[in-house]
Design a protein around this motif. Structure first.
Motif, mmCIF file in Angstrom:
data_model
loop_
_atom_site.group_PDB
_atom_site.id
_atom_site.type_symbol
_atom_site.label_atom_id
_atom_site.label_comp_id
_atom_site.label_asym_id
_atom_site.label_seq_id
_atom_site.Cartn_x
_atom_site.Cartn_y
_atom_site.Cartn_z
ATOM 1 N N ARG A 166 0.859 -1.373 0.076
ATOM 2 C CA ARG A 166 0.011 -0.105 -0.016
ATOM 3 C C ARG A 166 0.941 1.211 -0.060
ATOM 4 N NH1 ARG A 166 -3.987 0.113 4.793
ATOM 5 N NH2 ARG A 166 -2.219 -1.076 5.642
ATOM 6 N N ALA A 167 1.744 1.382 0.786
ATOM 7 C CA ALA A 167 2.496 2.575 1.071
ATOM 8 C C ALA A 167 4.041 2.464 1.010
ATOM 9 C CB ALA A 167 2.328 3.247 2.410
ATOM 10 N N ARG A 168 4.444 1.868 -0.091
ATOM 11 C CA ARG A 168 5.940 1.336 -0.375
ATOM 12 C C ARG A 168 6.760 2.999 -0.169
ATOM 13 N NH1 ARG A 168 8.808 -2.808 -2.952
ATOM 14 N NH2 ARG A 168 6.595 -3.659 -3.509
ATOM 15 N N ASP A 169 6.254 3.898 -0.788
ATOM 16 C CA ASP A 169 7.137 5.133 -0.906
ATOM 17 C C ASP A 169 7.106 5.913 0.232
ATOM 18 O OD1 ASP A 169 7.315 4.542 -3.769
ATOM 19 O OD2 ASP A 169 5.815 5.682 -4.271
ATOM 20 N N THR A 170 6.152 5.807 1.235
ATOM 21 C CA THR A 170 6.242 6.259 2.479
ATOM 22 C C THR A 170 6.742 5.586 3.658
ATOM 23 O OG1 THR A 170 3.916 5.643 3.109
ATOM 24 C CG2 THR A 170 4.142 7.671 1.932
ATOM 25 N N LEU A 171 7.347 4.324 3.550
ATOM 26 C CA LEU A 171 7.854 3.735 4.583
ATOM 27 C C LEU A 171 9.308 4.113 4.855
ATOM 28 C CD1 LEU A 171 6.989 0.230 3.568
ATOM 29 C CD2 LEU A 171 5.923 1.466 5.354
ATOM 30 N N PRO A 172 9.578 4.291 6.178
ATOM 31 C CA PRO A 172 10.979 4.596 6.570
ATOM 32 C C PRO A 172 12.028 3.836 5.954
ATOM 33 C CG PRO A 172 9.901 3.456 8.510
ATOM 34 C CD PRO A 172 8.880 3.605 7.518
#
Length: 197
Positions: A166-172
């Motif tokens: 879902r959120a690959r780009d926003t993961l740390p």
């Protein structure tokens, strides 16, 4: 505890391979931006990996039992206290601190409860012996440990896959590496607890 030598070498190589992502994160991530709490989680992961490596290695362990016990007592106290005081401002969730506190206590339990073949507590932590032995002391604790780490491993893997989808780009940074290490370490801990029953 009777772990066949072939299985011990397999586990040794798995834990040895896990040291690479732990060291890689510690050497390349920007902890100034991520927060010192994240660095502490990564250091704890490396400590757990090295301890598991030392316990399952058929060659023996480089640190005496008392050293490991002291390290895991301090680690458990640190992360339980961190879970109580809530370090969310440092980028660390309370659940992560609590998990690392439980993992340190579980490692301390393994060191204290594992069978020893020399009639007492040996100096070196090593779960691989040629002599038949009984299981770990307090088997109910070992069973609870096996269940906890198996459940955590599956839950962490499913959560990681869901977040990556879902959120690959926003993961740390380091999220995937940290998740894989947690899943594999959880399975390794569960296997060690089951072997100790």
């Amino acid at each position: 505890m009777d772990i066949p030598v072939v299985a011990a070498w397999l586990l040794t190589s798995v834990f040895l391979l896990l040291t690479y992502p732990c060291l890689s994160r510690l050497s390349r991530l920007d902890y100034v931006r991520l927060g010192s709490g994240v660095r502490q989680l990564d250091l704890a992961g490396l400590l757990m990996t090295l301890a598991m490596l030392a316990m399952v290695s058929p060659v023996g362990a480089p640190i005496p039992m008392a050293g490991w016990q002291a390290l895991f007592t301090l680690t458990a106290a640190w992360f339980v206290a961190a879970a109580v005081r809530d370090r969310s401002a440092q980028g660390v969730c309370r659940r992560c601190d609590l998990h690392h506190g439980i993992a340190a206590l579980a490692m301390l339990y393994m060191l204290l409860a594992m069978p020893h073949t020399d009639g007492g507590h040996g100096v070196w932590p090593n779960m691989i012996t040629d002599e038949p032995s009984t299981g770990m002391a307090w088997p109910v604790v070992a069973a609870l440990g096996a269940a906890y780490f198996a459940f955590d491993s599956v839950q962490s893997g499913m959560r990681g896959l869901r977040l990556l989808g879902r959120a690959r780009d926003t993961l740390p940074p380091g999220f995937t590496s940290r998740t894989v290490c947690r899943v594999v370490m959880g399975l390794g801990m569960a296997v060690m607890f089951v072997a100790g029953l």
